[in-house]
Design an enzyme around this catalytic site. Structure first.
Site, PDB file in Angstrom:
ATOM      1  N   LYS A  22       0.837  -1.207   0.000  1.00  0.00           N
ATOM      2  CA  LYS A  22       0.000   0.000   0.000  1.00  0.00           C
ATOM      3  C   LYS A  22       0.870   1.255   0.000  1.00  0.00           C
ATOM      4  O   LYS A  22       0.668   2.159  -0.807  1.00  0.00           O
ATOM      5  CB  LYS A  22      -0.889   0.026   1.239  1.00  0.00           C
ATOM      6  CG  LYS A  22      -1.560   1.374   1.499  1.00  0.00           C
ATOM      7  CD  LYS A  22      -2.460   1.386   2.704  1.00  0.00           C
ATOM      8  CE  LYS A  22      -1.784   1.716   3.976  1.00  0.00           C
ATOM      9  NZ  LYS A  22      -1.576   3.148   4.248  1.00  0.00           N
ATOM     10  N   ASN A  23       1.853   1.285   0.903  1.00  0.00           N
ATOM     11  CA  ASN A  23       2.602   2.527   1.077  1.00  0.00           C
ATOM     12  C   ASN A  23       3.640   2.757  -0.006  1.00  0.00           C
ATOM     13  O   ASN A  23       4.275   3.807  -0.048  1.00  0.00           O
ATOM     14  CB  ASN A  23       3.231   2.573   2.476  1.00  0.00           C
ATOM     15  CG  ASN A  23       2.162   2.749   3.540  1.00  0.00           C
ATOM     16  OD1 ASN A  23       1.010   3.062   3.230  1.00  0.00           O
ATOM     17  ND2 ASN A  23       2.525   2.509   4.782  1.00  0.00           N
ATOM     18  N   CYS A 117      -5.200  13.082  12.239  1.00  0.00           N
ATOM     19  CA  CYS A 117      -5.971  11.847  12.078  1.00  0.00           C
ATOM     20  C   CYS A 117      -5.937  11.142  13.432  1.00  0.00           C
ATOM     21  O   CYS A 117      -5.389  11.652  14.403  1.00  0.00           O
ATOM     22  CB  CYS A 117      -5.369  10.974  10.980  1.00  0.00           C
ATOM     23  SG  CYS A 117      -3.840  10.202  11.483  1.00  0.00           S
ATOM     24  N   ARG A 122       0.086  14.873  12.500  1.00  0.00           N
ATOM     25  CA  ARG A 122       0.498  14.640  11.106  1.00  0.00           C
ATOM     26  C   ARG A 122       0.797  15.945  10.362  1.00  0.00           C
ATOM     27  O   ARG A 122       0.227  16.235   9.319  1.00  0.00           O
ATOM     28  CB  ARG A 122      -0.554  13.832  10.357  1.00  0.00           C
ATOM     29  CG  ARG A 122      -1.080  12.602  11.039  1.00  0.00           C
ATOM     30  CD  ARG A 122      -0.085  11.490  11.240  1.00  0.00           C
ATOM     31  NE  ARG A 122       0.385  10.862  10.032  1.00  0.00           N
ATOM     32  CZ  ARG A 122      -0.223   9.843   9.427  1.00  0.00           C
ATOM     33  NH1 ARG A 122      -1.359   9.399   9.886  1.00  0.00           N
ATOM     34  NH2 ARG A 122       0.298   9.296   8.327  1.00  0.00           N
ATOM     35  N   ASP A 305       4.168   0.748  12.114  1.00  0.00           N
ATOM     36  CA  ASP A 305       2.967   0.117  11.528  1.00  0.00           C
ATOM     37  C   ASP A 305       2.787  -1.322  11.984  1.00  0.00           C
ATOM     38  O   ASP A 305       1.785  -1.950  11.630  1.00  0.00           O
ATOM     39  CB  ASP A 305       3.033   0.163   9.997  1.00  0.00           C
ATOM     40  CG  ASP A 305       2.918   1.584   9.487  1.00  0.00           C
ATOM     41  OD1 ASP A 305       3.163   1.805   8.287  1.00  0.00           O
ATOM     42  OD2 ASP A 305       2.599   2.484  10.282  1.00  0.00           O
ATOM     43  N   ARG A 397      -8.718  -0.096   4.185  1.00  0.00           N
ATOM     44  CA  ARG A 397      -7.791   0.891   3.623  1.00  0.00           C
ATOM     45  C   ARG A 397      -6.456   0.233   3.292  1.00  0.00           C
ATOM     46  O   ARG A 397      -5.772   0.633   2.362  1.00  0.00           O
ATOM     47  CB  ARG A 397      -7.541   2.022   4.621  1.00  0.00           C
ATOM     48  CG  ARG A 397      -8.759   2.854   4.930  1.00  0.00           C
ATOM     49  CD  ARG A 397      -8.413   4.063   5.726  1.00  0.00           C
ATOM     50  NE  ARG A 397      -7.377   4.841   5.033  1.00  0.00           N
ATOM     51  CZ  ARG A 397      -6.978   6.036   5.453  1.00  0.00           C
ATOM     52  NH1 ARG A 397      -7.492   6.561   6.554  1.00  0.00           N
ATOM     53  NH2 ARG A 397      -6.061   6.697   4.798  1.00  0.00           N
TER      54      ARG A 397
HETATM   55  C1  EPZ Z   1       4.079   7.052   6.274  1.00  0.00           C
HETATM   56  O1  EPZ Z   1       3.291   8.112   6.804  1.00  0.00           O
HETATM   57  C2  EPZ Z   1       3.147   5.858   6.149  1.00  0.00           C
HETATM   58  N1  EPZ Z   1       2.060   6.176   5.225  1.00  0.00           N
HETATM   59  C3  EPZ Z   1       2.574   5.495   7.526  1.00  0.00           C
HETATM   60  O2  EPZ Z   1       1.789   4.321   7.371  1.00  0.00           O
HETATM   61  C4  EPZ Z   1       3.741   5.182   8.459  1.00  0.00           C
HETATM   62  O3  EPZ Z   1       3.239   4.910   9.741  1.00  0.00           O
HETATM   63  C5  EPZ Z   1       4.697   6.383   8.517  1.00  0.00           C
HETATM   64  O4  EPZ Z   1       5.150   6.716   7.181  1.00  0.00           O
HETATM   65  C6  EPZ Z   1       5.928   6.108   9.377  1.00  0.00           C
HETATM   66  O5  EPZ Z   1       6.602   4.990   8.893  1.00  0.00           O
HETATM   67  C7  EPZ Z   1       2.296   6.124   3.890  1.00  0.00           C
HETATM   68  O6  EPZ Z   1       3.387   5.810   3.442  1.00  0.00           O
HETATM   69  C8  EPZ Z   1       1.143   6.464   2.994  1.00  0.00           C
HETATM   70  P1  EPZ Z   1       6.031  10.466   8.499  1.00  0.00           P
HETATM   71  P2  EPZ Z   1       3.904   9.627   6.831  1.00  0.00           P
HETATM   72  O7  EPZ Z   1       5.958  11.731   7.718  1.00  0.00           O
HETATM   73  O8  EPZ Z   1       4.779   9.831   5.669  1.00  0.00           O
HETATM   74  C9  EPZ Z   1       6.210  13.768  11.863  1.00  0.00           C
HETATM   75  C10 EPZ Z   1      -0.052   2.929   7.692  1.00  0.00           C
HETATM   76  O9  EPZ Z   1      -0.574   2.440   8.708  1.00  0.00           O
HETATM   77  N2  EPZ Z   1       6.264  14.761  10.770  1.00  0.00           N
HETATM   78  O10 EPZ Z   1       7.239   9.598   8.378  1.00  0.00           O
HETATM   79  O11 EPZ Z   1       2.775  10.553   7.038  1.00  0.00           O
HETATM   80  C11 EPZ Z   1       4.851  13.082  11.941  1.00  0.00           C
HETATM   81  O12 EPZ Z   1       3.943  13.857  12.689  1.00  0.00           O
HETATM   82  C12 EPZ Z   1       0.382   4.374   7.688  1.00  0.00           C
HETATM   83  O13 EPZ Z   1       0.157   2.304   6.625  1.00  0.00           O
HETATM   84  C13 EPZ Z   1       6.512  16.094  11.074  1.00  0.00           C
HETATM   85  O14 EPZ Z   1       6.661  16.461  12.234  1.00  0.00           O
HETATM   86  O15 EPZ Z   1       4.757   9.560   8.166  1.00  0.00           O
HETATM   87  C14 EPZ Z   1       5.190  11.783  12.621  1.00  0.00           C
HETATM   88  O16 EPZ Z   1       5.225  12.004  14.025  1.00  0.00           O
HETATM   89  C15 EPZ Z   1       0.084   5.073   9.011  1.00  0.00           C
HETATM   90  N3  EPZ Z   1       6.559  16.994  10.052  1.00  0.00           N
HETATM   91  C16 EPZ Z   1       6.612  11.478  12.130  1.00  0.00           C
HETATM   92  O17 EPZ Z   1       7.110  12.705  11.577  1.00  0.00           O
HETATM   93  C17 EPZ Z   1       6.381  16.636   8.740  1.00  0.00           C
HETATM   94  O18 EPZ Z   1       6.451  17.509   7.848  1.00  0.00           O
HETATM   95  C18 EPZ Z   1       6.661  10.426  11.039  1.00  0.00           C
HETATM   96  O19 EPZ Z   1       5.752  10.818  10.034  1.00  0.00           O
HETATM   97  C19 EPZ Z   1       6.130  15.273   8.450  1.00  0.00           C
HETATM   98  C20 EPZ Z   1       6.081  14.355   9.478  1.00  0.00           C
END
Ligand code: EPZ
Length: 421
Positions: A22-23, A117, A122, A305, A397
């Site tokens: 998915k990701n 969410c 996020r 995850d 999802r």
């Molecule tokens: C991706 O989300 C995945 N989703 C998530 O999978 C996964 O949990 C996550 O990476 C971490 O591995 C997809 O790939 C579609 P991040 P993403 O940006 O990119 C903070 C699932 O269950 N952050 O790495 O949104 C954020 O708040 C989903 O399949 C900032 O502070 O995750 C979080 O605490 C859930 N500023 C941390 O970084 C930013 O600009 C990691 O978020 C961006 C993120």
């Protein structure tokens, strides 16, 4: 809303083929916007998030067709509004990763801010930091972010936080920039590496994906391609836990074992036998599971995850386990639901202490987010009596027909359509 009912106690046996990731596919769908020509994706999982991304691409002006084999032709986007609207972004925050491609190829993007969410705030500050460094003008108003750039230029970006989506979004912005970009403190996830492979097949010049530094030499254009989506390491990990907790014996065909070292190591620590074969991963659950301590970390650490799924295993292990969540601020939504099934879990800040092994009893439980709902299904597999998981749209999802695939391994599990939510 659908519900899924599980009658626990069956040992899972047999084999299950792991679906496309998915990701990985969601980001590759966005990247298809960069190609001057049609892109065809194969082994695409039938997930609601993939359909939502397809709707967004159509809203942007793409021709999108098929499902398992998905075609995306961005020909019509230039005449479109280049806007990702609130109603789509709020249902799937991965929509924000159309920013990079739209900005890089069309010089403009207007995207609804995703908002939070169930699992956390996020934010996308790091995405915007990267685009600003590449020369975009950015305006935030009325819940939307508007980005403009005649043509992006190469830049150096050091991310303050390791972010998977931020790394991917800015990487897609940089591939058509004038000059070379250097991204540091990037995410190293397999999905980042897969996106870089996909973009390079389109004609991009990206090096270093999977390491803390990615270098990108901008090119003038990219072409549409034909690409097979890699298998899903989180679906594979989820199925491995299902085999582990039911004393099962399951072959996870095509499991991407090279991307699963942290998960496999933790399962082995718990006494689960995990044998890598030429077909995938052969998982056998022990008579008695050992407790484990785990802290979620960016890749190659233990993936956030998989935290909810491992917590279910911890409830069946003999002793005290400690699970610490460091990536998201609210990713223990499964704990109260597991507690209703008899689990002994105490949350203190970002850590959950799990005492096992506790016999779980079936109950009516509510899914809240994708991985929490998977953990409730796993708990149902070992609970005494029926477990009714409601609001399984969360599950759909990220897992394709999970009840059919678990039933194929011997689980007593059934979906009921249109049940009260
Ligand atoms: C991706 O989300 C995945 N989703 C998530 O999978 C996964 O949990 C996550 O990476 C971490 O591995 C997809 O790939 C579609 P991040 P993403 O940006 O990119 C903070 C699932 O269950 N952050 O790495 O949104 C954020 O708040 C989903 O399949 C900032 O502070 O995750 C979080 O605490 C859930 N500023 C941390 O970084 C930013 O600009 C990691 O978020 C961006 C993120």
């Amino acid at each position: 809303m659908d519900k899924i009912v599980i009658h626990g106690g069956e040992r899972l046996q047999g084999e299950v083929r792991i679906n496309g990731a998915k990701n990985a596919v969601l980001l590759i769908q966005c990247a298809a916007l960069l190609g001057e020509g049609k892109t065809t994706l194969r082994h695409v999982p039938r997930l609601s998030d993939v359909r939502t991304m397809g709707k967004l691409l159509e809203r942007l002006g793409c021709q999108v067709g098929g499902d398992r084999t998905l075609s995306i032709d961005p020909e019509g986007v230039a005449r479109g509004g280049l806007e990702a609207p609130y109603d789509l972004v709020k249902t799937m925050r991965a929509s924000v990763t159309v920013m990079g491609p739209l900005l890089a190829r069309y010089g403009r993007a207007r995207v609804s801010l995703p908002g939070g969410c169930a699992i956390g705030a996020r934010p996308i500050d790091q995405h915007l930091k990267g685009f600003a460094a590449l020369g975009a003008e950015i305006e935030l108003s009325h819940g939307y972010v508007e980005l403009r750039a005649r043509r992006l230029h190469g830049a150096s970006v050091v991310f303050d936080t390791v972010t998977v989506g931020g790394t991917q979004n800015v990487m897609m912005g940089a591939v058509l920039a004038r000059g070379t970009s250097r991204l540091e403190n990037v995410a190293r996830e397999p999905e980042v590496q897969e996106l870089a492979r996909f973009l390079n097949k389109m004609g991009a010049r990206i090096s270093g994906a999977g390491t803390p530094v990615i270098e990108i030499e901008g090119v003038d254009s990219l072409g549409g391609i034909d690409h097979a989506v890699v298998p899903d390491r989180i679906e594979a990990g989820t199925m491995a836990v299902a085999a582990a907790i039911t004393r099962g014996d399951v072959l996870l065909r095509d499991a991407p074992v090279d991307d699963m070292h942290a998960v496999i190591a933790k399962l082995q620590e718990a006494g689960v036998s995990c044998d890598v074969t030429s077909d995938g991963l052969h998982v056998r659950g022990p008579e008695q599971l050992r407790p484990i301590d785990v802290t979620t970390r960016p890749y190659p650490g233990f993936p956030t995850d998989m935290q909810a799924q491992l917590m279910v295993l911890a409830t069946q292990a003999h002793g005290q386990s400690l699970l610490t969540e460091t990536i998201f601020e609210n990713r223990f939504m499964h704990v109260p639901e597991l507690g209703r099934m008899g689990a002994d879990i105490h949350v203190n800040g970002n850590s959950a202490a799990v005492r096992g092994s506790t016999p779980l009893s079936g109950a009516i439980v509510m899914a809240t987010d994708l991985r929490a709902s998977a953990s409730l299904v796993l708990a149902g597999l070992v609970a005494d009596g029926p477990t009714e998981v409601r609001r399984v749209y969360h599950l759909d999802r990220g897992y394709e027909a999970i009840e059919k695939r678990l039933r194929g391994l011997g689980a007593r599990i059934e979906r009921f359509h249109g049940a009260p939510g």
